[in-house]
Scaffold this motif. Structure first.
Motif, mmCIF file in Angstrom:
data_model
loop_
_atom_site.group_PDB
_atom_site.id
_atom_site.type_symbol
_atom_site.label_atom_id
_atom_site.label_comp_id
_atom_site.label_asym_id
_atom_site.label_seq_id
_atom_site.Cartn_x
_atom_site.Cartn_y
_atom_site.Cartn_z
ATOM 1 N N LEU A 1 0.826 -1.207 0.000
ATOM 2 C CA LEU A 1 0.000 0.000 0.000
ATOM 3 C C LEU A 1 0.858 1.253 0.000
ATOM 4 O O LEU A 1 0.420 2.317 -0.423
ATOM 5 N N GLU B 1 3.349 1.754 -1.838
ATOM 6 C CA GLU B 1 3.689 2.115 -3.215
ATOM 7 C C GLU B 1 2.452 2.317 -4.074
ATOM 8 O O GLU B 1 2.558 2.714 -5.230
ATOM 9 N N ALA C 1 -13.610 1.108 3.310
ATOM 10 C CA ALA C 1 -14.142 -0.135 3.883
ATOM 11 C C ALA C 1 -13.956 -0.140 5.396
ATOM 12 O O ALA C 1 -14.882 -0.482 6.153
ATOM 13 N N THR D 1 -9.948 2.688 -1.377
ATOM 14 C CA THR D 1 -10.913 1.595 -1.210
ATOM 15 C C THR D 1 -10.823 0.993 0.177
ATOM 16 O O THR D 1 -11.838 0.772 0.841
ATOM 17 N N VAL D 2 -9.600 0.737 0.637
ATOM 18 C CA VAL D 2 -9.488 0.059 1.921
ATOM 19 C C VAL D 2 -9.837 1.010 3.071
ATOM 20 O O VAL D 2 -10.446 0.603 4.068
ATOM 21 N N ALA E 1 -6.031 5.660 -5.292
ATOM 22 C CA ALA E 1 -7.280 4.915 -5.524
ATOM 23 C C ALA E 1 -7.279 3.615 -4.731
ATOM 24 O O ALA E 1 -8.280 3.246 -4.120
ATOM 25 N N HIS E 2 -6.149 2.916 -4.737
ATOM 26 C CA HIS E 2 -6.060 1.646 -4.003
ATOM 27 C C HIS E 2 -6.242 1.885 -2.517
ATOM 28 O O HIS E 2 -6.964 1.153 -1.848
#
Lengths: 87, 219
Positions: free
Chosen positions: A54, A56, A68, A64-65, A60-61
């Protein structure tokens, strides 16, 4: 990320595991859950940031987490609050 | 469009599709897709953790007592097993990124094997619980409130074990793909995404462990 860095994270994870394990025997009373959850969350963060890359990853990635986790925290807080405030 | 006549493209498991500029772009999109899936899994398991939290707050003594009927050492061993497996699959992804597919194959295989070890320990625990008359929906050897604990225990660890099983199968498939060089440093994203799924399975266990093994209200 180098192999050395991965190994360092792994050792940290094992140390934290040992710490939770040891503390489960200690008379910590009401601190039991905050300690257990705090250490678990720290370990999860280590796995997510370093093993799951995470650090790097693009925004957007990470988004999401984060969403959540925030939604989950809301669910748990409200469900627990509901039960605690019943007569 | 990848030309299957070229040696580099022949037999590649994942080639760049028409609607992507490059394999890197495609890989990043696949990774985003995997993260969205993982977020949905967090919410899926999270709903069960919310149930646990609500029931625990309602019957703290019965839950703390029930925790003592789980074998702390098995749960802790399983934690170490999964953390090690996460470490190994991370090393496997690192190896593929640097072109060491042979080493990566071994790491991914080792990860899958540790997954099987986890499932064996879990299975043994279930059998032992059944032998002691602890079934889902029964209070085990505790107060009536404890039945919620055991139902949640079987439900949450069972669902988790199902996810571990899927992960193990996927990892064995990837070990084969790596061995036949169908996944390479040129397109490591598929393995990276499989590894992401495995890490999440590990993270979920990191929270299952305190819920069902550690928090017994002081020994």
């Amino acid at each position: 990320m180098t192999v050395a860095k991965y190994t360092l994270v792994y050792v940290a994870l094992l140390v934290l595991t040992g710490l939770t394990f040891g503390l489960s025997f200690a008379p910590v009373g009401v601190l039991e859950w905050p300690i257990a959850l705090g250490i678990a969350a720290t370990k999860a963060a280590l796995v997510a940031i370093f093993f799951m890359h995470l650090s790097e990853a693009s925004a957007a990635h990470r988004f999401t987490v984060i969403v959540a986790v925030l939604l989950l925290a809301t669910l748990i807080l409200l469900a627990v609050g509901d039960v605690l405030t019943r007569a | 469009m990848a030309n299957p006549a070229l040696p580099a493209e022949r037999g590649r498991a994942f080639v760049v599709q028409d609607h992507f500029e490059s394999i890197e772009r495609q890989g990043r999109t696949a990774t985003l897709g995997m993260w969205i899936f993982l977020a949905s899994e967090i919410l899926f398991f999270g709903a069960l953790f919310a149930l646990y939290a609500a029931y625990r707050v309602r019957s703290p003594a019965a839950f703390a007592d029930a925790v003592q009927h789980n074998t702390l050492y098995f749960g802790s061993l399983n934690t170490a097993v999964l953390l090690t497996s996460s470490f190994l699959v991370a090393l496997g992804v690192h190896a593929v990124r640097h072109g060491a597919e042979r080493k990566a194959t071994k790491y991914v295989l080792a990860t899958a094997v540790l997954g099987v070890v986890f499932l064996s320990i879990k299975g043994y625990e279930y059998v032992e619980h059944f032998r002691h008359g602890i079934f889902p929906g029964t209070p085990g050897h505790g107060a009536a409130d404890a039945s919620a604990f055991w139902t949640l225990y079987y439900l949450m660890t069972g669902l988790h074990a199902l996810h571990v099983t899927v992960g193990v199968v996927v990892l064995f498939v990837f070990a084969l793909l790596l061995r036949s060089r169908r996944v390479t440093a040129a397109a490591p994203h598929s393995l990276e995404n499989a590894a992401l799924y495995w890490h999440l399975v590990d993270i979920i266990w990191l929270f299952l462990w305190p819920c069902f093994y550690l928090t017994d209200g002081g020994r």
